[in-house]
Motif scaffolding. Structure first.
Motif, short mmCIF file in Angstrom:
data_model
loop_
_atom_site.label_atom_id
_atom_site.label_comp_id
_atom_site.label_asym_id
_atom_site.label_seq_id
_atom_site.Cartn_x
_atom_site.Cartn_y
_atom_site.Cartn_z
N VAL A 152 0.84 -1.20 0.00
CA VAL A 152 0.00 0.00 0.00
C VAL A 152 0.88 1.25 0.00
N ALA A 153 1.94 1.24 0.81
CA ALA A 153 2.85 2.38 0.86
C ALA A 153 3.48 2.63 -0.51
N ARG A 154 3.88 1.56 -1.19
CA ARG A 154 4.46 1.69 -2.53
C ARG A 154 3.44 2.29 -3.51
N ALA A 155 2.17 1.90 -3.37
CA ALA A 155 1.13 2.43 -4.25
C ALA A 155 0.89 3.90 -4.00
N LEU A 156 1.11 4.36 -2.77
CA LEU A 156 0.76 5.73 -2.40
C LEU A 156 1.93 6.70 -2.43
N VAL A 157 3.15 6.21 -2.54
CA VAL A 157 4.31 7.08 -2.38
C VAL A 157 4.38 8.16 -3.46
N THR A 158 3.80 7.89 -4.64
CA THR A 158 3.79 8.89 -5.71
C THR A 158 2.60 9.85 -5.59
N LYS A 159 1.80 9.66 -4.54
CA LYS A 159 0.61 10.47 -4.30
C LYS A 159 -0.35 10.45 -5.50
N PRO A 160 -0.77 9.23 -5.89
CA PRO A 160 -1.63 9.10 -7.07
C PRO A 160 -3.03 9.63 -6.82
N LYS A 161 -3.70 9.99 -7.91
CA LYS A 161 -5.09 10.44 -7.82
C LYS A 161 -6.03 9.25 -7.62
N LEU A 162 -5.60 8.05 -8.09
CA LEU A 162 -6.45 6.86 -8.06
C LEU A 162 -5.64 5.67 -7.59
N LEU A 183 -7.01 0.50 6.94
CA LEU A 183 -6.01 1.40 6.38
C LEU A 183 -6.51 2.04 5.09
N LEU A 184 -7.07 1.23 4.19
CA LEU A 184 -7.61 1.77 2.94
C LEU A 184 -8.74 2.76 3.21
N CYS A 185 -9.57 2.44 4.20
CA CYS A 185 -10.68 3.32 4.55
C CYS A 185 -10.15 4.66 5.08
N GLU A 186 -9.12 4.62 5.92
CA GLU A 186 -8.51 5.85 6.43
C GLU A 186 -7.94 6.69 5.29
N LEU A 187 -7.30 6.02 4.33
CA LEU A 187 -6.74 6.73 3.19
C LEU A 187 -7.84 7.39 2.36
N ASN A 188 -8.92 6.67 2.17
CA ASN A 188 -10.06 7.21 1.43
C ASN A 188 -10.64 8.43 2.12
N GLU A 189 -10.67 8.39 3.44
CA GLU A 189 -11.22 9.52 4.20
C GLU A 189 -10.36 10.77 4.08
N THR A 190 -9.10 10.61 3.66
CA THR A 190 -8.24 11.77 3.42
C THR A 190 -8.36 12.28 2.00
N GLY A 191 -9.21 11.63 1.18
CA GLY A 191 -9.45 12.12 -0.17
C GLY A 191 -8.96 11.24 -1.30
N THR A 192 -8.28 10.13 -0.98
CA THR A 192 -7.79 9.22 -2.02
C THR A 192 -8.95 8.46 -2.65
N THR A 193 -9.03 8.48 -3.97
CA THR A 193 -10.05 7.72 -4.68
C THR A 193 -9.59 6.28 -4.83
N ILE A 194 -10.46 5.32 -4.49
CA ILE A 194 -10.09 3.90 -4.51
C ILE A 194 -11.14 3.11 -5.27
N VAL A 195 -10.69 2.24 -6.16
CA VAL A 195 -11.56 1.25 -6.80
C VAL A 195 -10.97 -0.11 -6.47
N MET A 196 -11.79 -0.97 -5.87
CA MET A 196 -11.31 -2.27 -5.38
C MET A 196 -12.15 -3.41 -5.93
N VAL A 197 -11.48 -4.45 -6.40
CA VAL A 197 -12.14 -5.71 -6.75
C VAL A 197 -12.07 -6.63 -5.55
N THR A 198 -13.19 -7.24 -5.18
CA THR A 198 -13.20 -8.13 -4.03
C THR A 198 -14.31 -9.17 -4.15
N HIS A 199 -14.07 -10.35 -3.53
CA HIS A 199 -15.12 -11.35 -3.38
C HIS A 199 -15.81 -11.21 -2.03
N SER A 200 -15.23 -10.39 -1.15
CA SER A 200 -15.66 -10.34 0.24
C SER A 200 -16.69 -9.23 0.47
N SER A 201 -17.88 -9.61 0.90
CA SER A 201 -18.90 -8.60 1.23
C SER A 201 -18.46 -7.79 2.45
#
Length: 232
Positions: A152-162, A183-201
């Motif tokens: 997650v840190a590697r994904a965010l270090v460039t401060k991506p829009k998505l 952690l992803l929820c906290e990041l989203n609450e700071t304004g990061t846009t997230i699209v996630m594929v999941t099998h888990s409800s």
């Protein structure tokens, strides 16, 4: 922020033609957290790969802010992806021979960020991810939850829009999975846009909106009212 219309993706072999995406329409607001669900083979990972410019559709429109991404050439696609997108996968995809710090630093090296700035950005994100005391460790010295924090840190270090996440808790036990989702929820609450594929409800319950796919079609969507008030 994202506007996808009439997206079609077909995989062809000598004998078989499979339609993975069949007229997909999807809009994502800036700062939204969207989960994509559905049975295996429904097209959800294909959709994520198209959104991440890792795969090309046969037809349709994909606008990111004001840019029509499907009209970009390969070099432009690569540069756009590096500047604007971060990826988190089920398999952490960390390089065993590199330390935590070095793994997180890689996207900055690819983006030709100067060394002093790279150090500042990596230190900033490892502190945010609470893995400062693991910065000199190698991936095999970490728990699964810690490895996913590094991813997650590697994904965010460039401060991506998505940020695009493909089954980010798939290789984790429930405790570490909850940790990553929080952690992803906290990041989203700071304004990061997230699209996630999941099998888990359960994992999907952290998102603002759940999109259900079947046979390459969007068949339903559900708004999580507890997490959408600020977006309305």
């Amino acid at each position: 922020m994202i506007k996808i219309e009439n997206l079609e993706k077909v995989y062809k072999t000598e004998e078989i033609e499979t339609t993975a995406l069949n007229g997909i329409n999807l809009h994502v607001k800036e700062g939204e957290f969207v989960s994509i669900m559905g049975p295996s083979g429904c097209g959800k990972s294909t959709l994520l790969n198209v959104m991440g410019l890792l795969d090309k559709p046969e037809s349709g429109s994909y606008k990111f802010i004001d840019t029509e991404l499907l009209k970009l050439n390969d070099k432009e696609r690569s540069n756009f992806r590096k500047r604007n997108m971060g990826f988190v996968f089920q398999n952490f995809n960390l390089i065993d021979e590199l330390t935590v710090f070095e793994n997180i630093e890689l996207p900055l090296i690819y983006n030709k960020v100067p060394a002093t700035e790279r150090k500042r950005l990596v230190n900033e994100i490892i502190e945010r991810m609470n893995i400062v005391n693991r910065s000199g460790h190698f991936p095999q010295q970490l728990s699964g939850g810690q490895q996913q924090r590094v991813a997650v840190a590697r994904a965010l270090v460039t401060k991506p829009k998505l940020v695009l996440a493909d089954e980010p808790t798939g290789n984790l036990d429930s405790s570490h999975g909850n940790e990553v989702m929080e952690l992803l929820c906290e990041l989203n609450e700071t304004g990061t846009t997230i699209v996630m594929v999941t099998h888990s409800s359960h994992d999907a319950s952290f998102s603002n909106r759940i999109i259900n796919l079947k046979d390459g079609h969007v068949i339903s969507e559900k708004i999580n009212k507890n997490r959408t008030e600020e977006l309305i």
